[in-house]
Design a protein around this motif. Structure first.
Motif, PDB file in Angstrom:
ATOM      1  N   TYR A  75       0.799  -1.225   0.000  1.00 37.20           N
ATOM      2  CA  TYR A  75       0.000   0.000   0.000  1.00 37.20           C
ATOM      3  C   TYR A  75       0.831   1.274   0.000  1.00 37.20           C
ATOM      4  O   TYR A  75       0.412   2.277  -0.558  1.00 37.20           O
ATOM      5  CB  TYR A  75      -0.958   0.026   1.195  1.00 37.20           C
ATOM      6  CG  TYR A  75      -2.065  -0.975   1.067  1.00 37.20           C
ATOM      7  CD1 TYR A  75      -3.079  -0.789   0.148  1.00 37.20           C
ATOM      8  CD2 TYR A  75      -2.098  -2.119   1.851  1.00 37.20           C
ATOM      9  CE1 TYR A  75      -4.099  -1.710   0.011  1.00 37.20           C
ATOM     10  CE2 TYR A  75      -3.113  -3.043   1.732  1.00 37.20           C
ATOM     11  CZ  TYR A  75      -4.109  -2.834   0.808  1.00 37.20           C
ATOM     12  OH  TYR A  75      -5.106  -3.737   0.681  1.00 37.20           O
ATOM     13  N   ALA A  76       1.989   1.258   0.635  1.00 35.28           N
ATOM     14  CA  ALA A  76       2.790   2.482   0.701  1.00 35.28           C
ATOM     15  C   ALA A  76       3.274   2.918  -0.679  1.00 35.28           C
ATOM     16  O   ALA A  76       3.648   4.062  -0.874  1.00 35.28           O
ATOM     17  CB  ALA A  76       3.984   2.306   1.631  1.00 35.28           C
ATOM     18  N   ALA A  77       3.284   1.995  -1.648  1.00 34.17           N
ATOM     19  CA  ALA A  77       3.737   2.325  -2.991  1.00 34.17           C
ATOM     20  C   ALA A  77       2.641   2.973  -3.839  1.00 34.17           C
ATOM     21  O   ALA A  77       2.932   3.499  -4.912  1.00 34.17           O
ATOM     22  CB  ALA A  77       4.266   1.081  -3.680  1.00 34.17           C
ATOM     23  N   ILE A  78       1.415   2.956  -3.358  1.00 30.93           N
ATOM     24  CA  ILE A  78       0.317   3.523  -4.133  1.00 30.93           C
ATOM     25  C   ILE A  78       0.550   5.021  -4.332  1.00 30.93           C
ATOM     26  O   ILE A  78       0.765   5.771  -3.382  1.00 30.93           O
ATOM     27  CB  ILE A  78      -1.047   3.280  -3.442  1.00 30.93           C
ATOM     28  CG1 ILE A  78      -1.347   1.779  -3.409  1.00 30.93           C
ATOM     29  CG2 ILE A  78      -2.162   4.048  -4.135  1.00 30.93           C
ATOM     30  CD1 ILE A  78      -2.561   1.424  -2.602  1.00 30.93           C
ATOM     31  N   GLY A  79       0.502   5.439  -5.569  1.00 34.90           N
ATOM     32  CA  GLY A  79       0.640   6.852  -5.881  1.00 34.90           C
ATOM     33  C   GLY A  79       2.075   7.337  -5.956  1.00 34.90           C
ATOM     34  O   GLY A  79       2.327   8.481  -6.293  1.00 34.90           O
ATOM     35  N   ARG A  80       3.045   6.475  -5.662  1.00 34.05           N
ATOM     36  CA  ARG A  80       4.451   6.877  -5.726  1.00 34.05           C
ATOM     37  C   ARG A  80       5.026   6.485  -7.083  1.00 34.05           C
ATOM     38  O   ARG A  80       4.698   5.440  -7.634  1.00 34.05           O
ATOM     39  CB  ARG A  80       5.254   6.222  -4.620  1.00 34.05           C
ATOM     40  CG  ARG A  80       4.853   6.726  -3.251  1.00 34.05           C
ATOM     41  CD  ARG A  80       5.799   6.237  -2.212  1.00 34.05           C
ATOM     42  NE  ARG A  80       5.359   6.723  -0.889  1.00 34.05           N
ATOM     43  CZ  ARG A  80       6.016   6.466   0.203  1.00 34.05           C
ATOM     44  NH1 ARG A  80       7.102   5.731   0.196  1.00 34.05           N
ATOM     45  NH2 ARG A  80       5.575   6.934   1.349  1.00 34.05           N
ATOM     46  N   VAL A  81       5.891   7.313  -7.575  1.00 32.86           N
ATOM     47  CA  VAL A  81       6.534   7.050  -8.845  1.00 32.86           C
ATOM     48  C   VAL A  81       7.925   6.507  -8.559  1.00 32.86           C
ATOM     49  O   VAL A  81       8.702   7.101  -7.829  1.00 32.86           O
ATOM     50  CB  VAL A  81       6.637   8.342  -9.699  1.00 32.86           C
ATOM     51  CG1 VAL A  81       7.374   8.078 -10.989  1.00 32.86           C
ATOM     52  CG2 VAL A  81       5.250   8.901  -9.954  1.00 32.86           C
ATOM     53  N   GLY A  82       8.205   5.370  -9.128  1.00 28.34           N
ATOM     54  CA  GLY A  82       9.498   4.748  -8.924  1.00 28.34           C
ATOM     55  C   GLY A  82      10.531   5.304  -9.877  1.00 28.34           C
ATOM     56  O   GLY A  82      10.229   6.152 -10.727  1.00 28.34           O
ATOM     57  N   PRO A  83      11.765   4.821  -9.741  1.00 26.99           N
ATOM     58  CA  PRO A  83      12.820   5.282 -10.650  1.00 26.99           C
ATOM     59  C   PRO A  83      12.520   4.828 -12.074  1.00 26.99           C
ATOM     60  O   PRO A  83      11.839   3.822 -12.278  1.00 26.99           O
ATOM     61  CB  PRO A  83      14.079   4.622 -10.096  1.00 26.99           C
ATOM     62  CG  PRO A  83      13.597   3.465  -9.282  1.00 26.99           C
ATOM     63  CD  PRO A  83      12.230   3.823  -8.791  1.00 26.99           C
ATOM     64  N   PRO A  84      13.028   5.572 -13.054  1.00 29.09           N
ATOM     65  CA  PRO A  84      12.774   5.185 -14.440  1.00 29.09           C
ATOM     66  C   PRO A  84      13.382   3.817 -14.751  1.00 29.09           C
ATOM     67  O   PRO A  84      14.414   3.451 -14.226  1.00 29.09           O
ATOM     68  CB  PRO A  84      13.446   6.281 -15.263  1.00 29.09           C
ATOM     69  CG  PRO A  84      14.190   7.141 -14.317  1.00 29.09           C
ATOM     70  CD  PRO A  84      13.835   6.766 -12.934  1.00 29.09           C
ATOM     71  N   ALA A  85      12.714   3.072 -15.591  1.00 30.10           N
ATOM     72  CA  ALA A  85      13.180   1.734 -15.957  1.00 30.10           C
ATOM     73  C   ALA A  85      14.488   1.851 -16.746  1.00 30.10           C
ATOM     74  O   ALA A  85      14.640   2.724 -17.597  1.00 30.10           O
ATOM     75  CB  ALA A  85      12.128   1.023 -16.801  1.00 30.10           C
ATOM     76  N   GLY A  86      15.436   0.990 -16.409  1.00 27.66           N
ATOM     77  CA  GLY A  86      16.707   0.955 -17.107  1.00 27.66           C
ATOM     78  C   GLY A  86      17.643   2.085 -16.724  1.00 27.66           C
ATOM     79  O   GLY A  86      18.627   2.355 -17.372  1.00 27.66           O
ATOM     80  N   GLY A  87      17.328   2.809 -15.623  1.00 22.15           N
ATOM     81  CA  GLY A  87      18.159   3.955 -15.279  1.00 22.15           C
ATOM     82  C   GLY A  87      18.895   3.784 -14.089  1.00 22.15           C
ATOM     83  O   GLY A  87      19.683   3.546 -13.431  1.00 22.15           O
TER      84      GLY A  87
END
Length: 87
Positions: A75-87
């Protein structure tokens, strides 16, 4: 001051205006004047919302509480943007 007459108004609109007036302890004409002024500010201005101090404090406290939620894969990940893929 000019009298404002609202003819053929939707009963739901009139009820909403009346509820605002009652909740604030205003007369119906005072509520109408305030609501018209605020509506004009929105349309004439930049459209930004301005909170009073108590509202701003409550919003800031809520954001601070949300920022304290530990990261987890659920649930804590809801609405959070993770690091860009492959970066």
């Amino acid at each position: 001051m000019t009298d404002i007459v609202l003819r053929d108004a939707d009963p739901v609109l009139v009820d909403r205006i009346r509820r605002v007036a009652e909740a604030r302890g205003w007369t119906l004409p005072a509520a109408m004047q305030y609501l018209l002024e605020q509506g004009l500010h929105v349309y004439e201005g930049d459209g930004s919302v301005r909170l009073d101090l108590s509202e701003a404090d409550a919003l800031q406290a809520a954001i601070a509480a949300l920022e304290q939620i530990p990261s987890d894969p659920g649930y804590a990940a809801i609405g959070r943007v993770g690091p860009p893929a492959g970066g």
